[in-house]
Structures are given as C-alpha cells and as structure tokens.
Scaffold this motif. Structure first.
Motif, PDB file in Angstrom:
ATOM      1  N   GLU A  95       0.858  -1.178   0.000  1.00 57.53           N
ATOM      2  CA  GLU A  95       0.000   0.000   0.000  1.00 57.53           C
ATOM      3  C   GLU A  95       0.898   1.232   0.000  1.00 57.53           C
ATOM      4  N   GLU A  96       0.322   2.388  -0.282  1.00 55.93           N
ATOM      5  CA  GLU A  96       1.120   3.606  -0.329  1.00 55.93           C
ATOM      6  C   GLU A  96       1.699   3.921   1.045  1.00 55.93           C
ATOM      7  N   VAL A  97       2.970   4.309   1.047  1.00 58.31           N
ATOM      8  CA  VAL A  97       3.677   4.606   2.291  1.00 58.31           C
ATOM      9  C   VAL A  97       4.230   6.021   2.210  1.00 58.31           C
ATOM     10  N   ASN A  98       3.982   6.800   3.259  1.00 58.24           N
ATOM     11  CA  ASN A  98       4.398   8.195   3.296  1.00 58.24           C
ATOM     12  C   ASN A  98       5.424   8.415   4.402  1.00 58.24           C
ATOM     13  N   MET A  99       5.773   9.669   4.608  1.00 56.25           N
ATOM     14  CA  MET A  99       6.782  10.050   5.598  1.00 56.25           C
ATOM     15  C   MET A  99       6.422   9.646   7.023  1.00 56.25           C
ATOM     16  N   ASP A 100       5.154   9.369   7.305  1.00 55.10           N
ATOM     17  CA  ASP A 100       4.793   9.002   8.680  1.00 55.10           C
ATOM     18  C   ASP A 100       5.450   7.683   9.111  1.00 55.10           C
ATOM     19  N   LYS A 101       5.979   6.899   8.153  1.00 53.33           N
ATOM     20  CA  LYS A 101       6.656   5.628   8.473  1.00 53.33           C
ATOM     21  C   LYS A 101       8.179   5.758   8.444  1.00 53.33           C
ATOM     22  N   PHE A 102       8.691   6.944   8.110  1.00 53.03           N
ATOM     23  CA  PHE A 102      10.128   7.115   7.920  1.00 53.03           C
ATOM     24  C   PHE A 102      10.945   6.712   9.147  1.00 53.03           C
ATOM     25  N   GLU A 103      10.620   7.245  10.295  1.00 52.03           N
ATOM     26  CA  GLU A 103      11.408   6.936  11.500  1.00 52.03           C
ATOM     27  C   GLU A 103      11.326   5.464  11.866  1.00 52.03           C
ATOM     28  N   LYS A 104      10.139   4.880  11.741  1.00 60.06           N
ATOM     29  CA  LYS A 104       9.973   3.453  12.048  1.00 60.06           C
ATOM     30  C   LYS A 104      10.803   2.604  11.091  1.00 60.06           C
ATOM     31  N   ILE A 105      10.813   2.974   9.806  1.00 60.79           N
ATOM     32  CA  ILE A 105      11.614   2.243   8.816  1.00 60.79           C
ATOM     33  C   ILE A 105      13.096   2.370   9.144  1.00 60.79           C
ATOM     34  N   CYS A 106      13.572   3.583   9.346  1.00 55.91           N
ATOM     35  CA  CYS A 106      15.002   3.808   9.596  1.00 55.91           C
ATOM     36  C   CYS A 106      15.480   3.152  10.887  1.00 55.91           C
ATOM     37  N   SER A 107      14.607   3.036  11.861  1.00 53.46           N
ATOM     38  CA  SER A 107      15.005   2.459  13.155  1.00 53.46           C
ATOM     39  C   SER A 107      15.414   0.990  13.043  1.00 53.46           C
ATOM     40  N   VAL A 108      14.962   0.294  11.996  1.00 53.78           N
ATOM     41  CA  VAL A 108      15.304  -1.126  11.852  1.00 53.78           C
ATOM     42  C   VAL A 108      16.389  -1.368  10.797  1.00 53.78           C
ATOM     43  N   GLN A 109      16.911  -0.307  10.220  1.00 53.08           N
ATOM     44  CA  GLN A 109      18.045  -0.341   9.294  1.00 53.08           C
ATOM     45  C   GLN A 109      17.888  -1.349   8.151  1.00 53.08           C
ATOM     46  N   PRO A 110      16.851  -1.202   7.339  1.00 52.10           N
ATOM     47  CA  PRO A 110      16.712  -2.114   6.191  1.00 52.10           C
ATOM     48  C   PRO A 110      17.708  -1.750   5.094  1.00 52.10           C
ATOM     49  N   LEU A 117       5.995   4.087  -2.671  1.00 54.14           N
ATOM     50  CA  LEU A 117       6.605   5.044  -1.761  1.00 54.14           C
ATOM     51  C   LEU A 117       6.338   6.457  -2.239  1.00 54.14           C
ATOM     52  N   SER A 118       5.993   7.340  -1.316  1.00 51.15           N
ATOM     53  CA  SER A 118       5.841   8.742  -1.704  1.00 51.15           C
ATOM     54  C   SER A 118       7.207   9.278  -2.115  1.00 51.15           C
ATOM     55  N   GLU A 119       7.192  10.311  -2.954  1.00 50.70           N
ATOM     56  CA  GLU A 119       8.464  10.890  -3.406  1.00 50.70           C
ATOM     57  C   GLU A 119       9.275  11.437  -2.235  1.00 50.70           C
ATOM     58  N   GLU A 120       8.595  12.028  -1.264  1.00 49.70           N
ATOM     59  CA  GLU A 120       9.289  12.562  -0.081  1.00 49.70           C
ATOM     60  C   GLU A 120       9.935  11.441   0.725  1.00 49.70           C
ATOM     61  N   GLU A 129      20.863   6.282   2.611  1.00 51.19           N
ATOM     62  CA  GLU A 129      21.534   5.189   1.899  1.00 51.19           C
ATOM     63  C   GLU A 129      20.795   3.861   2.041  1.00 51.19           C
ATOM     64  N   ILE A 130      19.475   3.956   1.890  1.00 53.65           N
ATOM     65  CA  ILE A 130      18.597   2.794   1.792  1.00 53.65           C
ATOM     66  C   ILE A 130      18.073   2.798   0.364  1.00 53.65           C
ATOM     67  N   VAL A 131      18.425   1.774  -0.427  1.00 53.13           N
ATOM     68  CA  VAL A 131      17.963   1.755  -1.818  1.00 53.13           C
ATOM     69  C   VAL A 131      16.456   1.523  -1.861  1.00 53.13           C
ATOM     70  N   THR A 132      15.831   2.041  -2.899  1.00 51.97           N
ATOM     71  CA  THR A 132      14.385   1.928  -3.025  1.00 51.97           C
ATOM     72  C   THR A 132      14.022   1.250  -4.345  1.00 51.97           C
ATOM     73  N   TYR A 133      12.982   0.429  -4.277  1.00 51.40           N
ATOM     74  CA  TYR A 133      12.438  -0.271  -5.445  1.00 51.40           C
ATOM     75  C   TYR A 133      11.033   0.239  -5.697  1.00 51.40           C
ATOM     76  N   THR A 134      10.715   0.489  -6.968  1.00 53.05           N
ATOM     77  CA  THR A 134       9.371   0.917  -7.308  1.00 53.05           C
ATOM     78  C   THR A 134       8.862   0.150  -8.528  1.00 53.05           C
ATOM     79  N   ASP A 135       7.563   0.265  -8.749  1.00 53.55           N
ATOM     80  CA  ASP A 135       6.864  -0.411  -9.840  1.00 53.55           C
ATOM     81  C   ASP A 135       6.991  -1.932  -9.754  1.00 53.55           C
ATOM     82  N   LEU A 136       6.924  -2.442  -8.534  1.00 52.27           N
ATOM     83  CA  LEU A 136       6.880  -3.886  -8.319  1.00 52.27           C
ATOM     84  C   LEU A 136       5.459  -4.375  -8.563  1.00 52.27           C
ATOM     85  N   VAL A 137       5.311  -5.599  -9.004  1.00 53.54           N
ATOM     86  CA  VAL A 137       4.003  -6.209  -9.202  1.00 53.54           C
ATOM     87  C   VAL A 137       3.895  -7.473  -8.361  1.00 53.54           C
ATOM     88  N   SER A 138       2.686  -7.917  -8.118  1.00 51.92           N
ATOM     89  CA  SER A 138       2.394  -9.192  -7.449  1.00 51.92           C
ATOM     90  C   SER A 138       2.844  -9.265  -5.992  1.00 51.92           C
TER      91      SER A 138
END
Length: 174
Positions: A95-110, A117-120, A129-138
């Motif tokens: 589902e769409e993910v915005n900045m409200d998840k940023f700190e939670k994401i960074c805290s686990v160091q993926p 992902l929102s552009e922000e 320095e966390i790489v991002t993947y977009t336009d995934l299917v399935s």
C-alpha cells in the motif's frame, strides 16, 4: 522453494513517469534476414520495475555501480502498519507509504525498501543510503509478515542513478 516474479514487463510504448524517456523497443535483426534476432532498446533508467541509487536524488552520493551487491538482495518481508518491522531486513509495502513511516523504517536499518513510496519518503530513504524499489508487481502474492529472500539486481550502469531489475521473491514452501 517457490519463486514469485515481482517484475513489470518492459513493453514498447508503455506508460512511464512524467518527464522520463519513452520506451522504444524495435526489432533490429531477424533470423530470416540475418541469421540471428536482436532488438534495439531505448528507455530510461527508471523504467518498469527498478531500483534507485542514492545519486538519483542526492548529488555526490553513490551511483548504482558503486553500491555493493549485498544491498540489492537478502532477507525481506512484506509488511504493513500493523506489523513490527524486523531489523536488517528489506521491507516491502503493498500500500502507499508516506513520511509518517520514515522513523519506524530507519530504526530497523533495512538495506532496501520497496513498494508504493511517496516521493518525499523515497528522497529521505535514499539520503539515508537505503535503496528503493518501485513499480513492483504481485506483492500481494507474498504472505504478510513472513520472511522471504529477495533479489533485485541492477545492471552495472556507469554512474547510473538507477536501473531496471528482474525482481524476485524466493519463498520457503512448507
């Protein structure tokens, strides 16, 4: 082991992000005329299912050919807001993910994060320095909250800001 292909096919004339180069795929050589078949490919580095290098949004950061291969594969999990994110594990959102998840994401160091992902959020993840993947299917075919192994290897593009990938999830069958 079950393999789930998360890759959007690259098709001539397919829709691309506004401002990106159009996709042009044409037959260059044929078996009948040349004894072999070859296609000419023209498209942007962020076409279809792709990974973004840190340099995509941050000048002076590592390009796709400078980032270690271990950052493009490994343990991963499809998550949503109801799940505790695992540490040092790639995270995928269906589902769409915005900045409200940023700190939670960074805290686990993926090493990587993927999905809608929102552009922000993408800008901030790449800065960390966390790489991002977009336009995934399935992604919906991956069980929520269950670990799997992910591979999304980029082409080695010199000074590349991103690359199309063949993204796959390897699930352990029970």
């Amino acid at each position: 082991m079950k393999i789930i292909d998360l890759t959007m096919p690259i098709i001539d004339g397919m829709e691309v992000y506004s401002g990106d180069p159009p996709v042009n795929i044409s037959l260059n050589s044929t078996i009948e005329e040349d004894g072999f078949e070859v296609r000419s490919l023209a498209f942007g580095s962020h076409t279809g299912t792709h990974v973004d290098a840190f340099s995509h949004m941050h000048q002076g950061k590592q390009s796709i050919d400078e980032i270690g291969l271990t950052q493009f594969c490994g343990k991963a999990m499809r998550v949503d807001a109801s799940i505790n994110f695992p540490e040092n594990t790639g995270l995928f959102f269906n589902e769409e993910v915005n900045m409200d998840k940023f700190e939670k994401i960074c805290s686990v160091q993926p090493p990587f994060v993927g999905g809608m992902l929102s552009e922000e959020l993408e800008w901030n993840l790449l800065k960390q320095e966390i790489v991002t993947y977009t336009d995934l299917v399935s992604l919906e075919n991956i069980p929520l909250g269950e670990p799997f192994t992910f591979f999304g290897l980029p082409l080695t593009i010199n000074n590349g800001d991103g690359s199309p990938v063949r993204a796959i999830a390897l699930l352990n069958e029970r």
